[in-house]
Design an enzyme around this catalytic site. Sequence first.
Site, PDB file in Angstrom:
ATOM      1  N   HIS A   1      -0.614  -0.489   4.934  1.00 52.95           N
ATOM      2  CA  HIS A   1       0.022  -0.870   3.663  1.00 52.95           C
ATOM      3  C   HIS A   1       0.416  -2.351   3.704  1.00 52.95           C
ATOM      4  O   HIS A   1       0.304  -3.064   2.703  1.00 52.95           O
ATOM      5  CB  HIS A   1       1.299  -0.057   3.425  1.00 52.95           C
ATOM      6  CG  HIS A   1       1.072   1.402   3.219  1.00 52.95           C
ATOM      7  ND1 HIS A   1       1.410   2.346   4.150  1.00 52.95           N
ATOM      8  CD2 HIS A   1       0.532   2.082   2.181  1.00 52.95           C
ATOM      9  CE1 HIS A   1       1.110   3.551   3.695  1.00 52.95           C
ATOM     10  NE2 HIS A   1       0.566   3.428   2.505  1.00 52.95           N
TER      11      HIS A   1
ATOM     12  N   GLY B   1       4.924   5.831   0.075  1.00 56.38           N
ATOM     13  CA  GLY B   1       5.889   5.632   1.154  1.00 56.38           C
ATOM     14  C   GLY B   1       5.262   5.879   2.516  1.00 56.38           C
ATOM     15  O   GLY B   1       4.041   5.861   2.662  1.00 56.38           O
ATOM     16  N   ALA B   2       6.128   6.100   3.531  1.00 57.19           N
ATOM     17  CA  ALA B   2       5.679   6.227   4.925  1.00 57.19           C
ATOM     18  C   ALA B   2       4.779   5.029   5.261  1.00 57.19           C
ATOM     19  O   ALA B   2       3.650   5.181   5.735  1.00 57.19           O
ATOM     20  CB  ALA B   2       4.968   7.555   5.166  1.00 57.19           C
TER      21      ALA B   2
ATOM     22  N   HIS C   1       2.949   1.732   6.728  1.00 56.17           N
ATOM     23  CA  HIS C   1       2.490   1.343   8.060  1.00 56.17           C
ATOM     24  C   HIS C   1       1.731   0.024   7.915  1.00 56.17           C
ATOM     25  O   HIS C   1       1.673  -0.551   6.808  1.00 56.17           O
ATOM     26  CB  HIS C   1       1.630   2.443   8.686  1.00 56.17           C
ATOM     27  CG  HIS C   1       0.537   2.959   7.793  1.00 56.17           C
ATOM     28  ND1 HIS C   1      -0.513   2.188   7.393  1.00 56.17           N
ATOM     29  CD2 HIS C   1       0.369   4.177   7.208  1.00 56.17           C
ATOM     30  CE1 HIS C   1      -1.305   2.894   6.608  1.00 56.17           C
ATOM     31  NE2 HIS C   1      -0.791   4.112   6.469  1.00 56.17           N
ATOM     32  N   ALA C   2       1.124  -0.417   9.031  1.00 55.75           N
ATOM     33  CA  ALA C   2       0.477  -1.731   9.013  1.00 55.75           C
ATOM     34  C   ALA C   2      -0.657  -1.803   7.982  1.00 55.75           C
ATOM     35  O   ALA C   2      -0.962  -2.880   7.460  1.00 55.75           O
ATOM     36  CB  ALA C   2      -0.041  -2.055  10.403  1.00 55.75           C
TER      37      ALA C   2
ATOM     38  N   ASP D   1      -9.471   5.044   1.169  1.00 52.95           N
ATOM     39  CA  ASP D   1      -9.599   6.134   0.198  1.00 52.95           C
ATOM     40  C   ASP D   1     -10.656   5.709  -0.824  1.00 52.95           C
ATOM     41  O   ASP D   1     -10.340   5.348  -1.959  1.00 52.95           O
ATOM     42  CB  ASP D   1      -8.246   6.374  -0.472  1.00 52.95           C
ATOM     43  CG  ASP D   1      -7.183   6.716   0.560  1.00 52.95           C
ATOM     44  OD1 ASP D   1      -7.374   7.691   1.297  1.00 52.95           O
ATOM     45  OD2 ASP D   1      -6.193   5.983   0.647  1.00 52.95           O
TER      46      ASP D   1
HETATM   47  O1  PAF Z   1      -3.190   6.272  -2.020  1.00 47.36           O
HETATM   48  C1  PAF Z   1      -2.031   6.664  -2.293  1.00 47.36           C
HETATM   49  O2  PAF Z   1      -1.066   6.437  -1.566  1.00 47.36           O
HETATM   50  C2  PAF Z   1      -1.803   7.460  -3.583  1.00 47.36           C
HETATM   51  O3  PAF Z   1      -2.887   8.277  -3.870  1.00 47.36           O
HETATM   52  C3  PAF Z   1      -1.451   6.563  -4.781  1.00 47.36           C
HETATM   53  C4  PAF Z   1      -2.588   5.622  -5.137  1.00 47.36           C
HETATM   54  C5  PAF Z   1      -0.193   5.756  -4.470  1.00 47.36           C
HETATM   55  C6  PAF Z   1      -1.168   7.429  -6.005  1.00 47.36           C
HETATM   56  O4  PAF Z   1      -0.126   8.331  -5.778  1.00 47.36           O
END
Ligand code: PAF
Length: 191
Positions: free
Chosen positions: A27, A21-22, A24-25, A139
């Site tokens: 995502h 959630g939360a 942003h651009a 990440d």
């Molecule tokens: O990168 C994230 O937002 C989280 O680590 C994920 C991959 C959704 C797992 O909870």
Amino acid sequence: MKEVDLLTDLNNPCAFVPTMGALHAGHQSLIRRARELADEVVVSIFVNPLQFENKEDLAKYPSTPKHDGQLAKEAGATILWRPSYQSIYPGELEKLSSGQIGRSFEGVHRPGHFDGVLTVVNRLFELSRPKYAIFGEKDFQQLAVIRQMARDLDFDLEILGIPILRDTDGLALSSRNAYLTPEQRVAALAL
Ligand code: PAF
């Protein structure tokens, strides 16, 4: 876009974007890529307690449900999936291990974090059975452990990493970077 807590009647093949959630651009760039790959795009929102070493951090994790719905829809999601804790972790909890890579680099400072990430991503994959799963390269270590897990557990899917999207000051877009003060943002740019 449908909003659901249980996934049923998925059109296959589907592309999957897991999130906490939360939105942003950053995502949205993952969701847009997913939409290029499949007509059915599932975006999950589940704040996974297992990947937080510290309860305070979990308690203050930002929650912006209405905004998330708007951004997901605008970027092309067809299903916004908000699973319950029970549906992700029914019964006794069996944690996956992220092994040596999960204990290196960021893992040195966040013991158990990558085990928690793998445990939830495994469940999300099991429940959604996507053909494509899209993650941010921001990440990078997370992406590496997830790729390894998908290979080890023989998931029949393709994992795509999408380049980092940066704010105007050059800092990576991230739900957590939203907490930083202007001074902290400048300091973070040194990394
Ligand atoms: O990168 C994230 O937002 C989280 O680590 C994920 C991959 C959704 C797992 O909870």
